[in-house]
Design a protein around this motif. Sequence first.
Motif, short mmCIF file in Angstrom:
data_model
loop_
_atom_site.label_atom_id
_atom_site.label_comp_id
_atom_site.label_asym_id
_atom_site.label_seq_id
_atom_site.Cartn_x
_atom_site.Cartn_y
_atom_site.Cartn_z
N GLN A 13 2.34 3.67 9.98
CA GLN A 13 1.73 2.84 8.93
C GLN A 13 0.24 3.17 8.87
N VAL A 14 -0.30 3.07 7.66
CA VAL A 14 -1.69 3.46 7.45
C VAL A 14 -2.65 2.71 8.38
N ALA A 65 -8.64 6.43 -2.88
CA ALA A 65 -7.86 6.76 -1.69
C ALA A 65 -8.78 7.46 -0.71
N ALA A 118 -5.75 2.34 3.36
CA ALA A 118 -5.15 3.06 2.24
C ALA A 118 -6.13 3.21 1.08
N GLU A 129 0.82 -1.21 0.00
CA GLU A 129 0.00 0.00 0.00
C GLU A 129 0.86 1.27 0.00
N GLN A 130 2.10 1.13 0.46
CA GLN A 130 2.95 2.33 0.47
C GLN A 130 3.37 2.74 -0.95
#
Lengths: 254, 308
Positions: B258-259, A222, B128, A13-14
Amino acid sequence: MKIIACYKIVPEEQDFLVDPDRGLSYARAEWKIGQYDLNAVEAGAQLAAATGGQLLVLSVGAAELENGKLRKGILSRGAEALGLVIAPELKDADPHQTACALAAAIRSWQPDCDLVLCGEGSADVYGQQVGQQLGELLGLPAFNAVSRITPQDGRIRIERRLEAEAEVLDLPLPAVLTVTTDINRPRIPGMKDILNAGKKPVAVLPLEIKAEQTLEVISTLAPKPTPRQCVLIEGDSADKVAELVGHLQKELGR
Amino acid sequence: MLANIWILSEKAENLPELCAGARQYGQKVSAVVIGSAADAEQASGAGPDQVYYWPRGATDLFEDFTAPVSALLLAEQPDALFVRDSRRARALAGRIAARMGTAIMANLESCALVEGKLLVEALMFGGAAVRAQKATGLAMLMIGGGFFAAEAAGGKAPVAVQESKPVSSGATLVERRQVETEKVNLGAAKQVVGVGRGLARQDDLALIGDLARALGAEIGCTRPVAEGENWMAKERYIGVTGAMIKPDVYWAFGVSGQVQHMVGVAGARVIVAVNKDKNAPIFKQCDYGLIGDLYKVAPALTNILQKS
Ligand SMILES: Cc1cc2nc3c(=O)[nH]c(=O)nc-3n(C[C@H](O)[C@H](O)[C@H](O)COP(=O)(O)OP(=O)(O)OC[C@H]3O[C@@H](n4cnc5c(N)ncnc54)[C@H](O)[C@@H]3O)c2cc1C
């Protein structure tokens, strides 16, 4: 005991690219093995070792499963062989489709397996249901929240951690279990494990069922961003900490 | 409006929330109770139009009611089934979903009635992404605590005692025992100090405890601190799969950002981050960030607060 651990690969996801309209692309993302599936694989490896049994790993999905590094990655964690169902229809499959595809694959590939293990939830949908659906589709006992597995003569004993209770159950085999994220600490494979993984068999299996979508996806965006000030202070001396307190006093109006 | 929505909760005390939620979208609300006569009685007063009650004996497994509940679902054909999230309810709901040929929608952000169908927004990828989706068949929704607010309900709904019996999957109960849990309400706290894996040892939590006392704050943590390290009760972890909080100030110590964690504090008015890595993602998601060692910052902060 013949054990199958199921896993799912997901885009990191990053690495997502977000456009101004919150549109989201993971075209550039690296793919990874779902973090909590590693607990299922580790539990399987430990059980296989304890019972003189065999661990196999299985995943269903789309073309990303061709990724050689991820195949080695999963096979370096104590499994003897890998089964993969790769089909375009399984791209972004919903949890019911996934469970149907896994059930069909297990029936044709390893009909004599004793135990199927799943992780708590996938790193994308995290619906926490595939293990239960799979058990029901296979007509087997299925339990989630399993924090301990003890093999016994032809049966197994499991402990479940529920919200405010622990529950111990005896189950006949075969069975399907979903393990907790703290049932074990997944191993970190060494160089030798990774090299050996490349020699292990990979069976690419056909998708033998028509897995119809049960959820219609309207959009995947998003999240709405929350604006933040991002005022940074570098250093941890008492002065810097006092500076931080000053900012907060102003912000909170005292 | 939908014609008929079913609600199911492992604990009857959570039915008023589910019922009030279901009323927003459904003309008729029917509650499923698998439990005791007292549970059925409680459900009857929780606001539904009807209660389907399956008596559950001491050694009956909740999950073994898959077959009878599914059979009634097939016969009655409601449009939706709202399930209150709990581990047992998830186990039962997953099995029911397989029989009904549907997928459960979980991690909900919102739910709306659009063109006669429930349009559900759910968090994905740990927060996310947000996915909007509709079920093609029975809509099954996993509802977390507080997603709907309970409303006062009057009257008593009729209770239909079900004759159909649970079907054992072969599992037998050996033992059931209570485990200790912590009652914390992070959601109500004005200030929360969150600890991440930047903390080296469990003993060092004392530093954070001192700070929290000086601030009058509650203590929370990231998931690996509670699960894996087991340094704090699971009730204290914050994030997409844990507590979602809205304090005035969230203080993050040794949290990378972190998300999956940050989604849980998106509603905070001010976020303060202390992390020794200047490239930590949290510095792009905070209001005030201090790049430094939490082992120095936490005591210094406590000191300043105690003096003022
Ligand atoms: C499906 C799924 C669901 C998840 N749900 C959640 C969830 O709900 N909540 C959650 O929290 N996580 C969740 N996670 C896990 C999440 O992805 C991250 O792994 C986790 O949040 C990271 O925790 P952390 O920040 O404590 O640890 P790390 O990422 O290891 O970060 C530690 C940080 O501490 C800093 N540090 C180290 N020493 C010091 C020091 N002396 N002083 C200051 N800083 C220091 C480091 O620079 C680093 O940035 C989930 C994961 C998955 C796959």
